[in-house]
Design a protein around this motif. Sequence first.
Motif, PDB file in Angstrom:
ATOM      1  N   ASN A  40       0.805  -1.217   0.000  1.00 19.33           N
ATOM      2  CA  ASN A  40       0.000   0.000   0.000  1.00 19.33           C
ATOM      3  C   ASN A  40       0.842   1.274   0.000  1.00 19.33           C
ATOM      4  N   LEU A  41       1.814   1.333  -0.908  1.00 16.31           N
ATOM      5  CA  LEU A  41       2.375   2.612  -1.333  1.00 16.31           C
ATOM      6  C   LEU A  41       1.707   2.880  -2.677  1.00 16.31           C
ATOM      7  N   ILE A  42       0.698   3.733  -2.660  1.00 18.14           N
ATOM      8  CA  ILE A  42      -0.293   3.778  -3.735  1.00 18.14           C
ATOM      9  C   ILE A  42       0.018   4.854  -4.771  1.00 18.14           C
ATOM     10  N   ALA A  43      -0.196   4.507  -6.038  1.00 18.24           N
ATOM     11  CA  ALA A  43      -0.239   5.491  -7.121  1.00 18.24           C
ATOM     12  C   ALA A  43      -1.690   5.924  -7.301  1.00 18.24           C
ATOM     13  N   ASP A  44      -1.916   7.224  -7.335  1.00 16.37           N
ATOM     14  CA  ASP A  44      -3.261   7.789  -7.281  1.00 16.37           C
ATOM     15  C   ASP A  44      -3.447   8.763  -8.441  1.00 16.37           C
ATOM     16  N   VAL A  45      -4.510   8.578  -9.220  1.00 18.70           N
ATOM     17  CA  VAL A  45      -4.789   9.447 -10.372  1.00 18.70           C
ATOM     18  C   VAL A  45      -6.235   9.921 -10.300  1.00 18.70           C
ATOM     19  N   THR A  46      -6.424  11.213 -10.434  1.00 21.08           N
ATOM     20  CA  THR A  46      -7.757  11.816 -10.432  1.00 21.08           C
ATOM     21  C   THR A  46      -7.985  12.540 -11.757  1.00 21.08           C
ATOM     22  N   VAL A  47      -9.126  12.285 -12.375  1.00 21.84           N
ATOM     23  CA  VAL A  47      -9.465  12.926 -13.650  1.00 21.84           C
ATOM     24  C   VAL A  47     -10.854  13.549 -13.544  1.00 21.84           C
ATOM     25  N   THR A  48     -10.971  14.808 -13.931  1.00 25.44           N
ATOM     26  CA  THR A  48     -12.246  15.510 -13.943  1.00 25.44           C
ATOM     27  C   THR A  48     -12.410  16.218 -15.282  1.00 25.44           C
TER      28      THR A  48
END
Length: 362
Positions: A40-48
Amino acid sequence: MAELIVAKAPTRIDFAGGTLDIPPLHLFHQPAITVNVAINLIADVTVTRRPGRAIRLVASDQERRLTWPSRDKIAWTRQPFLEMLARLIQSLAPDTGLDIRTACQAPAGAGTGGSSALAVATAAALSAVAGRSLDRKALIEHAKAIETQAIRVPTGYQDYYAAAYGGASSIEFGLAGIHRTSIARQTFLMELQRHLLLLYLGKPRFSGANNWDLFKRHMEGDRKTFAFFDALQENALAMRDAFLQEDLTGIARLLNRDWETRRRALPTMSSPAIDRLIHTLKRAGALGARVCGAGGGGCLALIIEPEARAALIAIAEAAGARVLPCSVNMRGLVVRRSKDSFQRSAVSKTGQAVALLKADDQ
């Protein structure tokens, strides 16, 4: 209010068989497998979505940003470190305005597959906002192809599989393709987690040069390199069996053996300081140790006696290492959507899962 897509993918600790996952090297060492555990060393992507056609990219962990007037105007010459993300956007984004924010909890050069996890998460988020449904294997192939274009050297497969599936994986590279198998029950992985310690030693000096050197030597037919890969293969098969038998002592022993095999073949994977630290940690209660990824720095993964954790952390921090959180990730890639404002970069806990990931073979 706008629809928000959030994709999260884990990184990994490679336990054995790394480098065998680089095509076509596995073809010469059958059966070729790689064993890893997602963390759980996470890569995080948010798209809007946003009005118009402009695309704004913010790589928050790198403190870098780019804005393009439209998808067909995407370029990365001003920010070459964002090439992988720019190529993913160019190939997968819809022709609309987008706000894209990316981050990865793994430090730079950690050797835990952070860039590959980020590629998988980005591909999934962009596919979701474009209304495409891709299975995990398709996401893996697309992410790997784009990262290879960006870094301009061959890349292995294992990081993408850990990011997509989570858990403990045996990834077999056969003549007819790649097959991933889950090799540990959750109860055992929770026990393994109690014995894991992950240390960040600093950004590696050699980055991916070690793997590229091995690849070239192998393709040139160097006998010592062939023998090295045979040793990696033997150890990986034994590591898979140790996971299936839930044998923590065996896992620690094989982790040591894998490290010594790599260290002898590529002295640049280690350094006098790393060697001293591993020696000191083993005297204080570490059972097994291996530098992650291509070595030369990055992360040091250890199997430890749980009661020795505090003493080991004190030794590591005194030597300048940083302790990273290291819990096992069982879920792999997760994609969610919710309604939110343009500015928010995280999905609410009530966000609904996106119907993106098709049921596919493990």
